[in-house]
Every structure is written in C-alpha cells, then in structure tokens.
Design a protein around this motif. Sequence first.
Motif, PDB file in Angstrom:
ATOM      1  N   LYS A   7      56.644  22.862  76.720  1.00 51.89           N
ATOM      2  CA  LYS A   7      56.777  24.079  75.907  1.00 51.89           C
ATOM      3  C   LYS A   7      58.251  24.461  75.806  1.00 51.89           C
ATOM      4  CE  LYS A   7      55.679  27.107  79.799  1.00 51.89           C
ATOM      5  NZ  LYS A   7      54.745  28.122  80.327  1.00 51.89           N
ATOM      6  N   ARG A   8      58.562  25.024  74.679  1.00 52.69           N
ATOM      7  CA  ARG A   8      59.913  25.449  74.316  1.00 52.69           C
ATOM      8  C   ARG A   8      60.788  24.298  73.791  1.00 52.69           C
ATOM      9  NH1 ARG A   8      58.898  28.910  78.606  1.00 52.69           N
ATOM     10  NH2 ARG A   8      59.832  27.500  80.129  1.00 52.69           N
ATOM     11  N   LYS A  30      54.815  25.831  71.532  1.00 53.32           N
ATOM     12  CA  LYS A  30      53.998  26.605  72.465  1.00 53.32           C
ATOM     13  C   LYS A  30      52.784  25.777  72.864  1.00 53.32           C
ATOM     14  CE  LYS A  30      55.126  31.249  70.788  1.00 53.32           C
ATOM     15  NZ  LYS A  30      54.558  32.536  70.286  1.00 53.32           N
ATOM     16  N   LEU A  31      52.157  26.185  73.948  1.00 55.56           N
ATOM     17  CA  LEU A  31      50.975  25.456  74.425  1.00 55.56           C
ATOM     18  C   LEU A  31      49.901  25.367  73.342  1.00 55.56           C
ATOM     19  CD1 LEU A  31      50.608  26.906  78.040  1.00 55.56           C
ATOM     20  CD2 LEU A  31      51.593  24.705  77.371  1.00 55.56           C
ATOM     21  N   VAL A  66      51.350  19.688  74.201  1.00 50.68           N
ATOM     22  CA  VAL A  66      52.418  20.536  74.727  1.00 50.68           C
ATOM     23  C   VAL A  66      52.026  20.965  76.140  1.00 50.68           C
ATOM     24  CG1 VAL A  66      53.809  22.612  74.386  1.00 50.68           C
ATOM     25  CG2 VAL A  66      52.917  21.366  72.403  1.00 50.68           C
TER      26      VAL A  66
END
Lengths: 114, 110
Positions: free
Chosen positions: A15-16, A83-84, A113
Amino acid sequence: EAGVAQSPRYKIIEKRQSVAFWCNPISGHATLYWYQQILGQGPKLLIQFQNNGVVDDSQLPKDRFSAERLKGVDSTLKIQPAKLEDSAVYLCASSLVLRDYEQYFGPGTRLTVT
Amino acid sequence: QQPVQSPQAVILREGEDAVINCSSSKALYSVHWYRQKHGEAPVFLMILLKGGEQKGHDKISASFNEKKQQSSLYLTASQLSYSGTYFCGTVGAGSYQLTFGKGTKLSVIP
C-alpha cells in the motif's frame, strides 16, 4: 486477429506504492475501456476512451487513478498511491465503435495490494 | 445503477434448461450478455437493443422487454461448456456506460 493485450498479468505491491498497467487494443478499435473487477463481482467501468478522448470517467477515483490513451491506440492506467481495496483484476477491453457493439476483453492484470 | 440478476447461482445436469434474469430500475437502451469462466476474461454472447427482439446464439437465446426493463437469457440442453458466470450489462438511455450486474454462477454437471 490478435486480441487485446495487457501487461503485466500479475502484480503485487505494498500500500502507498504506485503501479501502472498497459493495454494494447485490437487494431482498428476506436473505443477502449478500463474495468475493475473485484472478486465475486461484475466488472465496473473506470474509464472509457473514444480514440484519444475521454467519453466517461465518472467512476474513476481521480485522486489516485489516472489513465491516458496517447495517439488513440495504447493505453496506460496508473494508481498512485495504492490502497488495500484496490486489490482486483483490471480488465482492458476494446470495441469497434462507441456503442451497441461487442466488447473484446484482454486477459486482465491481477493486482494484489498488501 | 447496477442491474439485478437472478438467481445468484444454479446447478444443472447436462441437457437441462436454465433461465437467468436481469432487471433494471432505469430506462434501458440495450442489454448485453457475457460469460466468464474462472480465471478468464468475459466473453461476449449477445446484445439486445430496445424493440423487444429475441436473439439466439446456438442453444443460448435472450429476450429484452424494454417496458419492464428486463431481460432473460435462456440456455437450452445445457452442456458442460456452459459452466461459468453469466453477466448482464445494461446501457441506459442517453448513456454510453455499460453497467454489469453481480453475475449468475452456472454449474453444469454430468
């Protein structure tokens, strides 16, 4: 006739992080679509191009997703930051004309993710 | 607005028939049907435009009742190869966007 090509087929990111997907539609197809398909659901349209112009991007989360179709052929979809909940299969499709015509789907890119 | 499909899942024996329904709360211009096998991309079956015409594709046919904003997919004498998830997609009047339902999982067993 060659089908819709997509790459990569699989991608795992944290993530990110950012990620980009590439699509090459069937030759001569003016309309190109990007769909997001979450497991167990139907494809959801993210963005639709006619040649290199955007027809519909009402469901594209523009704060993190972007897409372009330069020269009206290949297209790239980018997510930044991921994002997830972006974990899904991203499908590219193309059709000869804008409406009322068969859409040909590519094999998709499975994004995970973590 | 997402069309509603029913049933969510169905199990058939080879040779049996099935009907999958798709309904929308908005005025429709067209209905599209696709089949997706596990791990593969959706594959086009047919498009129905407003006018109520029925279309056929081998032993798979469909109808579209534009007044009721409903469509039905008919699978007759099912074969093992019919197994997969069937999606209806709808295009509203004045729109270009194809909105898919959640799908109907069809399993055909010997």
